[in-house]
Design a protein around this motif. Structure first.
Motif, mmCIF file in Angstrom:
data_model
loop_
_atom_site.group_PDB
_atom_site.id
_atom_site.type_symbol
_atom_site.label_atom_id
_atom_site.label_comp_id
_atom_site.label_asym_id
_atom_site.label_seq_id
_atom_site.Cartn_x
_atom_site.Cartn_y
_atom_site.Cartn_z
ATOM 1 N N ARG A 233 38.512 46.844 -11.885
ATOM 2 C CA ARG A 233 39.311 46.226 -12.941
ATOM 3 C C ARG A 233 39.458 44.737 -12.658
ATOM 4 O O ARG A 233 39.844 44.341 -11.549
ATOM 5 N N GLU B 39 40.654 52.040 -21.358
ATOM 6 C CA GLU B 39 40.933 52.479 -19.990
ATOM 7 C C GLU B 39 40.529 53.930 -19.771
ATOM 8 O O GLU B 39 40.017 54.286 -18.710
ATOM 9 N N LEU C 275 38.397 55.219 -16.523
ATOM 10 C CA LEU C 275 39.354 55.683 -15.522
ATOM 11 C C LEU C 275 38.674 56.360 -14.335
ATOM 12 O O LEU C 275 38.985 56.080 -13.167
ATOM 13 N N PRO D 275 43.773 42.184 -13.375
ATOM 14 C CA PRO D 275 44.697 43.294 -13.650
ATOM 15 C C PRO D 275 46.121 42.855 -13.965
ATOM 16 O O PRO D 275 46.883 43.630 -14.552
ATOM 17 N N VAL E 105 40.773 47.644 -20.720
ATOM 18 C CA VAL E 105 40.572 47.030 -19.401
ATOM 19 C C VAL E 105 39.282 46.212 -19.418
ATOM 20 O O VAL E 105 38.364 46.485 -20.198
ATOM 21 N N THR F 295 45.009 51.705 -24.273
ATOM 22 C CA THR F 295 44.993 50.595 -23.327
ATOM 23 C C THR F 295 43.562 50.163 -23.033
ATOM 24 O O THR F 295 42.673 50.993 -22.871
#
Length: 300
Positions: free
Chosen positions: A252, A238, A242, A255, A167, A165
């Motif tokens: 972020r 991500e 994190l 989102p 971001v 994933t």
């Protein structure tokens, strides 16, 4: 006297032809010349036709022998390959594996798997190289390469390891000085940190935008660190952001919009794929799905 079973008789005949003499075939197979000669005679008797013309200097194929050799050669090769595969499947994984992986993904996902893998297989040695440049597996001598994103090496075998994933992030200090993006188009008014200049085109939701990049880092970890330092916005995995997102040192952006998923892929040559050690490692990586199952952010 018992006749040789079909497969061993065919295999011996192929070896005689390939070696060029009964003596050479006997040395290659570790059998006396008399045994080779007797088994050849039994094969010819069973077929009802001579296969070889014997002379004091050499052997030559009869017309029937040539046609028979051409037909049985692929059968013998397939049988030998099948036998080798079965033996390798039951052999204990051992030997050296040279592996290359991107720095960030290698540290967070691949290295922890290798540590537990090597505990289970003490006869395997690992030569791990973490860098973000592309390599040639054959000329650079690697057994396995882990790559992120689109793969174009059609001559290599590929296996998808995990979906990562992504971001878009920025530091609070950056957002204090610039308006927080509310739409993909707003990203074009922010300076971006990218890993390579050609990665300045981002797909966000249904739109694709080209962001003006300020810094190209060559490394995802440096990209994250530059965004955390307030130098611009960044598009990163991500798992890499994190910890900062949880601490609030990164925010972020957008989102609610869907971002592309980056694919982590294992690449290897067909020859390397025959290695019992490599197949054991691939099985381990595919079973664990690194990052997807238990993402561990890199330390700040």
């Amino acid at each position: 006297m018992r006749e040789p079973d079909d497969l061993s008789g065919l295999s011996m005949f192929v070896r005689i032809v390939e070696e060029g003499s009964l003596s050479a075939a006997g040395r290659a197979l570790g059998l006396p010349k008399a045994t080779i000669s007797r088994n050849l005679a039994l094969l010819e008797k069973r077929l009802g036709a001579p296969l070889l013309i014997r002379s004091t200097r050499a052997l030559s194929l009869t017309d029937t022998g040539r046609r028979f050799f051409d037909r049985v050669l692929p059968i013998v090769r397939d049988a030998q390959q099948a036998t080798a595969e079965v033996k390798s499947d039951h052999a204990a994984p051992s030997g050296l594996l040279r592996i290359t992986a991107p720095v960030a993904y290698g540290q967070a996902a691949i290295a922890p798997r290798l540590l537990s893998f090597m505990q289970r297989y003490p006869s395997i040695r690992i030569d791990l190289h973490l860098h973000d440049g592309r390599v040639n597996l054959v000329s650079d001598g690697y057994d396995l390469a882990i790559r992120m994103g689109t793969i174009k090496d059609s001559e290599l075998i590929s296996q998808k390891l995990a979906a990562v994933t992504m971001v878009i992030v920025a530091s609070p200090s950056w957002l204090e000085q610039h308006d927080t993006p509310r739409s993909p188009a707003d990203l074009t008014r922010h300076a971006a940190i990218v890993t390579r200049p050609e990665l300045s085109q981002w797909k966000v939701g249904e739109e694709t935008v080209r962001v003006p990049w300020r810094m190209s880092t060559g490394n995802m970890i440096v990209t994250r660190d530059a965004a955390r330092a307030g130098l611009g916005i960044a598009f990163v995995p991500e798992f890499l952001a994190l910890g900062d997102l949880e601490r609030g040192s990164l925010v972020r952006l957008l989102p609610d919009l869907e971002l592309p998923v980056m694919q982590a892929t294992a690449l290897y040559t067909r020859a390397a794929g025959q290695s019992v050690a490599l197949r054991a490692l691939l099985d381990d990586l595919l079973a664990s799905r690194p990052i997807e199952a238990d993402a561990a952010p890199c330390p700040p």
